[in-house]
Design a protein around this motif. Sequence first.
Motif, mmCIF file in Angstrom:
data_model
loop_
_atom_site.group_PDB
_atom_site.id
_atom_site.type_symbol
_atom_site.label_atom_id
_atom_site.label_comp_id
_atom_site.label_asym_id
_atom_site.label_seq_id
_atom_site.Cartn_x
_atom_site.Cartn_y
_atom_site.Cartn_z
ATOM 1 N N GLY A 180 0.810 -1.215 0.000
ATOM 2 C CA GLY A 180 0.000 0.000 0.000
ATOM 3 C C GLY A 180 0.840 1.261 0.000
ATOM 4 N N THR A 181 1.921 1.269 0.798
ATOM 5 C CA THR A 181 2.804 2.437 0.842
ATOM 6 C C THR A 181 3.492 2.658 -0.501
ATOM 7 O OG1 THR A 181 3.193 2.019 3.197
ATOM 8 C CG2 THR A 181 4.731 3.485 2.060
ATOM 9 N N LEU A 182 3.958 1.580 -1.122
ATOM 10 C CA LEU A 182 4.635 1.696 -2.410
ATOM 11 C C LEU A 182 3.675 2.153 -3.495
ATOM 12 C CD1 LEU A 182 7.394 1.179 -3.787
ATOM 13 C CD2 LEU A 182 6.570 -1.113 -4.337
ATOM 14 N N GLU A 241 2.391 6.334 -7.040
ATOM 15 C CA GLU A 241 1.175 6.759 -7.730
ATOM 16 C C GLU A 241 0.871 5.842 -8.919
ATOM 17 O OE1 GLU A 241 1.570 10.827 -8.774
ATOM 18 O OE2 GLU A 241 1.540 11.552 -6.695
ATOM 19 N N CYS A 242 0.929 4.543 -8.656
ATOM 20 C CA CYS A 242 0.685 3.555 -9.701
ATOM 21 C C CYS A 242 -0.584 2.784 -9.372
ATOM 22 C CB CYS A 242 1.870 2.602 -9.835
ATOM 23 S SG CYS A 242 2.253 1.668 -8.336
ATOM 24 N N ASP A 243 -1.115 2.090 -10.361
ATOM 25 C CA ASP A 243 -2.294 1.271 -10.147
ATOM 26 C C ASP A 243 -1.877 -0.162 -9.825
ATOM 27 O OD1 ASP A 243 -1.459 0.248 -12.565
ATOM 28 O OD2 ASP A 243 -3.009 1.264 -13.733
ATOM 29 N N ALA A 244 -2.884 -1.039 -9.692
ATOM 30 C CA ALA A 244 -2.612 -2.415 -9.268
ATOM 31 C C ALA A 244 -1.803 -3.185 -10.310
ATOM 32 C CB ALA A 244 -3.937 -3.129 -8.976
ATOM 33 N N LEU A 245 -2.122 -3.005 -11.589
ATOM 34 C CA LEU A 245 -1.391 -3.727 -12.637
ATOM 35 C C LEU A 245 0.069 -3.269 -12.713
ATOM 36 C CD1 LEU A 245 -4.041 -3.840 -15.504
ATOM 37 C CD2 LEU A 245 -3.192 -5.763 -14.155
ATOM 38 N N GLN A 246 0.314 -1.988 -12.567
ATOM 39 C CA GLN A 246 1.692 -1.499 -12.592
ATOM 40 C C GLN A 246 2.496 -2.030 -11.403
ATOM 41 O OE1 GLN A 246 0.760 2.687 -12.741
ATOM 42 N NE2 GLN A 246 1.197 2.818 -14.922
ATOM 43 N N LEU A 247 1.850 -2.080 -10.231
ATOM 44 C CA LEU A 247 2.547 -2.617 -9.068
ATOM 45 C C LEU A 247 2.816 -4.107 -9.221
ATOM 46 C CD1 LEU A 247 3.678 -2.009 -6.284
ATOM 47 C CD2 LEU A 247 1.433 -2.477 -5.313
ATOM 48 N N ILE A 290 -3.757 -9.047 -7.896
ATOM 49 C CA ILE A 290 -4.363 -7.812 -8.390
ATOM 50 C C ILE A 290 -5.459 -7.336 -7.442
ATOM 51 C CG2 ILE A 290 -5.759 -6.834 -10.248
ATOM 52 C CD1 ILE A 290 -2.854 -7.074 -10.946
ATOM 53 N N SER A 291 -6.288 -8.264 -6.959
ATOM 54 C CA SER A 291 -7.349 -7.877 -6.024
ATOM 55 C C SER A 291 -6.770 -7.334 -4.718
ATOM 56 C CB SER A 291 -8.266 -9.074 -5.754
ATOM 57 O OG SER A 291 -7.562 -10.105 -5.068
ATOM 58 N N ILE A 292 -5.665 -7.942 -4.248
ATOM 59 C CA ILE A 292 -5.023 -7.441 -3.030
ATOM 60 C C ILE A 292 -4.534 -6.013 -3.241
ATOM 61 C CG2 ILE A 292 -3.021 -7.718 -1.526
ATOM 62 C CD1 ILE A 292 -3.297 -10.735 -1.918
ATOM 63 N N PHE A 293 -3.859 -5.767 -4.349
ATOM 64 C CA PHE A 293 -3.336 -4.426 -4.616
ATOM 65 C C PHE A 293 -4.464 -3.421 -4.813
ATOM 66 C CE2 PHE A 293 0.598 -6.624 -6.552
ATOM 67 C CZ PHE A 293 1.147 -6.757 -5.286
ATOM 68 N N LEU A 294 -5.552 -3.846 -5.430
ATOM 69 C CA LEU A 294 -6.683 -2.942 -5.621
ATOM 70 C C LEU A 294 -7.288 -2.514 -4.290
ATOM 71 C CD1 LEU A 294 -8.575 -4.456 -8.700
ATOM 72 C CD2 LEU A 294 -7.504 -2.208 -8.554
ATOM 73 N N VAL A 295 -7.551 -3.492 -3.426
ATOM 74 C CA VAL A 295 -8.194 -3.177 -2.147
ATOM 75 C C VAL A 295 -7.271 -2.347 -1.261
ATOM 76 C CG1 VAL A 295 -9.165 -4.172 -0.040
ATOM 77 C CG2 VAL A 295 -9.670 -5.214 -2.249
ATOM 78 N N SER A 348 -6.721 0.342 2.853
ATOM 79 C CA SER A 348 -5.540 0.118 3.686
ATOM 80 C C SER A 348 -5.371 -1.376 3.903
ATOM 81 C CB SER A 348 -5.677 0.842 5.031
ATOM 82 O OG SER A 348 -6.758 0.305 5.787
ATOM 83 N N ALA A 349 -4.230 -1.750 4.513
ATOM 84 C CA ALA A 349 -3.979 -3.156 4.806
ATOM 85 C C ALA A 349 -4.956 -3.685 5.845
ATOM 86 C CB ALA A 349 -2.538 -3.342 5.282
ATOM 87 N N LEU A 350 -5.330 -2.854 6.812
ATOM 88 C CA LEU A 350 -6.293 -3.288 7.828
ATOM 89 C C LEU A 350 -7.655 -3.559 7.205
ATOM 90 C CD1 LEU A 350 -6.987 -3.799 10.784
ATOM 91 C CD2 LEU A 350 -7.440 -1.348 11.024
ATOM 92 N N THR A 351 -8.082 -2.699 6.300
ATOM 93 C CA THR A 351 -9.369 -2.918 5.629
ATOM 94 C C THR A 351 -9.346 -4.211 4.821
ATOM 95 O OG1 THR A 351 -9.714 -0.531 5.511
ATOM 96 C CG2 THR A 351 -11.030 -1.898 4.033
#
Length: 264
Positions: free
Chosen positions: A64-66, A71-77, A132-137, A142-145
């Motif tokens: 999440g911090t990265l 300022e990237c989206d889930a696919l870029q990460l 991808i779903s993890i990075f999206l959420v 946040s990680a807690l959510t």
Amino acid sequence: RPRPFIIEALFFQKYLDGKLRLSIIPICLGVILTSATDYRLNLVGTLYAVAGVIVTSFYQIWSGTLQKSLECDALQLQFYAAPLSAIFILPFIPLFDNLRFNDPASVWNFAYTPTNIGLIFSTGMIAFLVNISIFLVIGKSSALTYNILGHAKTCFVLINDFAFFGRPLDIQNTAGILCAMTGVFWYTHLKLEKARMEQEAKDASSGAKEGAELTTVSPAPESNETPVKASTPRGVNSEAELLVPAPQGQVQGFNERADNDKTA
């Protein structure tokens, strides 16, 4: 399991509001009640579980911090993290996989049939979608959510187990599911309310800023004077004729007519 909340508070100085901290209590209590009878603890398993919990928590927080810092989206990460993950696990392959050539059970003697290849491809695709779903959420919240969403998923799986697969329903599991879902709904309500208040404050501040900009630029005062239209001399049909030089005879005729009018 409020592990991201504790790690963020200890290492990143990120703290939750009081009501959000209270909403985590019924979630943890419900998870304990639901899963307490499903585990058998020993020293080796506990050490592996604690290590997995810590590594997973840092992974979720750092992702999440990265994502926010780049300022990237889930696919870029995912494109950024996948090669690093592959390089990281390369040294561990000889430790956990059978690489002996003369062993029939080694990975070199695996039967690469179309069915097995399809299963391998499907497993990789499912893992890709999970990441991808993890990075999206995590990127949107946040990680807690994300962890609380995982607890809601666990409760939903247990409900389906009771409803369709004949799992015995007892008081402890039922109380755990109800308690955890109460915390999930409470946490969701608080997060949505906080997001709404932040959006209203943002709209109010932007409106005040626009009003201040309008007051600093005052419009030019409008003149109340009525423009005076020049009179057209008698004998001239339009104002356009004033711009055209008249012949000498016509000018003399105008002058004689003007003298006659003054005499009259």
